[in-house]
Design an enzyme around this catalytic site. Structure first.
Site, PDB file in Angstrom:
ATOM      1  N   HIS A 121       0.021   0.472 -10.402  1.00  0.00           N
ATOM      2  CA  HIS A 121      -1.017  -0.682  -9.587  1.00  0.00           C
ATOM      3  C   HIS A 121      -1.553  -1.706 -10.178  1.00  0.00           C
ATOM      4  CE1 HIS A 121      -3.086  -0.529  -5.314  1.00  0.00           C
ATOM      5  NE2 HIS A 121      -2.880  -1.733  -5.653  1.00  0.00           N
ATOM      6  N   ARG A 140       0.873  -1.175   0.087  1.00  0.00           N
ATOM      7  CA  ARG A 140       0.070  -0.119   0.046  1.00  0.00           C
ATOM      8  C   ARG A 140       0.873   1.268   0.077  1.00  0.00           C
ATOM      9  NH1 ARG A 140      -4.568  -1.291  -1.906  1.00  0.00           N
ATOM     10  NH2 ARG A 140      -5.758   0.121  -0.720  1.00  0.00           N
ATOM     11  N   GLU A 186      -3.271   7.520  -5.698  1.00  0.00           N
ATOM     12  CA  GLU A 186      -3.416   7.154  -7.159  1.00  0.00           C
ATOM     13  C   GLU A 186      -4.670   7.821  -7.881  1.00  0.00           C
ATOM     14  OE1 GLU A 186      -3.243   3.091  -6.647  1.00  0.00           O
ATOM     15  OE2 GLU A 186      -1.347   3.184  -5.451  1.00  0.00           O
TER      16      GLU A 186
END
Length: 322
Positions: free
Chosen positions: A283, A235, A264
């Site tokens: 990601h 994370r 993000e």
């Protein structure tokens, strides 16, 4: 934990759209299931006030989800649940289930791809290729090097298997500090710096909790080897991003491979984009169709358990945050 079985028809909602194969599989478990999905007439925000079960990762406020008088369970496609850890949702009776264990091999492969690319200067080689420059670049022999794993869940254990296949020594930081045969040595969080000091590659796969938020700051980067690489596939907010940028700019560490970020999508103005010693991926380390099907299999199993009043799999502890 055991939950009361349901006798009535279950209204099952998806955050996107039901596929025919999903409906057929659910009917094998819940023959009288009622399927709900957002459409032109009914929004997801409206349907959560009718549904018993929600499958998917809804892009709506957990506070709003907590207001639903009908929702009994939410099954997330992700492992991370930090965005749901707000007081309103934590205090609600809604059962939160995640896809823990599904993405371990996928994300571990991604972590190793970043590790290998950094160790072989592939990011620098690509820039040379675009400029048509023939130049031999430095490499790092992995055999005998130390991989320091921050987190020893399904991802960390899979990373360890891969590192050991390259002849690496593997140490890990684990919340419990409990030994594990997957690695050579386990340390509790209080000995984090001991792990960082000896690691040539630091691979972070930590969940985001109160304890792990900004766990890695300039202090931690300062004890790492100047030759060390930092890889984050857990994370983003476990790392203080401005400190990571400073550590990279000042060459406190050699480089970084990042699949996750504090915010993000990553801001176009972030300095990370332009640092030559960084590899960035958006990601997607744990994303593939096989992962979706594995997560759906857990969902089906839990539907059956829920109807029978049996213990559920992958229930999130709302106090611990994972």
């Amino acid at each position: 934990m055991i939950y009361e079985p349901f006798d009535e028809s279950l209204k099952i909602l998806t955050a996107t759209k039901w596929e025919p194969w999903q409906k057929e599989a659910i009917r094998q478990v819940v023959p009288d299931a009622i399927f709900l999905e957002p459409d032109a007439c009914r929004s997801l925000e409206e349907l959560i006030f009718q549904a018993d079960i929600l499958f998917g990762s809804p892009k709506i406020s957990p506070t709003l989800l907590a207001k639903s008088p009908t929702l009994k369970m939410i099954h997330l496609l992700s492992t991370g649940v930090d965005r749901y850890m707000v007081p309103e949702f934590k205090e609600s009776p809604i059962i939160l289930v995640n896809s823990r264990g599904v993405h371990g091999p996928l994300v571990a492969d991604h972590a190793m791809a970043l590790l290998l690319a950094l160790s072989r200067s592939l990011h620098l080689a690509y820039e040379k290729q675009k400029s048509k420059v023939w130049e031999r670049l430095p490499i790092v022999d992995l055999e005998g090097r130390t991989a320091g794993l921050l987190g020893l869940g399904s991802i960390g254990k899979e990373v360890s298997v891969r590192c050991k296949s390259f002849g690496m020594h593997v140490v890990a930081v684990r919340r419990s500090g409990e030994k594990d045969p997957a690695v050579d040595k386990v340390f509790p969080p209080s000995q984090l710096h001991q792990v960082l000091e000896v690691s040539d590659f630091v691979i972070c796969s930590l969940p985001l909790t109160r304890e792990t938020y900004h766990m890695i700051t300039i202090t931690e980067f300062s004890v790492m080897k100047p030759s060390a690489f930092f890889i984050n596939v857990g994370r983003g907010a476990t790392v203080k991003e401005e400190d990571l940028i400073r550590a990279l700019e000042q060459q406190m560490i050699k480089g970084a491979g990042l699949d996750v970020f504090e915010k993000e999508p990553l801001d176009p103005d972030s300095k990370l984009w332009d640092l030559p010693n960084v590899i960035i991926t958006a990601h997607y380390g744990g994303t593939d169709e096989a992962g979706l099907k594995k997560s759906f299999a857990i969902f089906l199993d839990n539907l059956d358990r829920l109807k029978k009043g049996e213990p559920l799999r992958n229930v999130v502890d709302k106090e611990l945050g994972y």
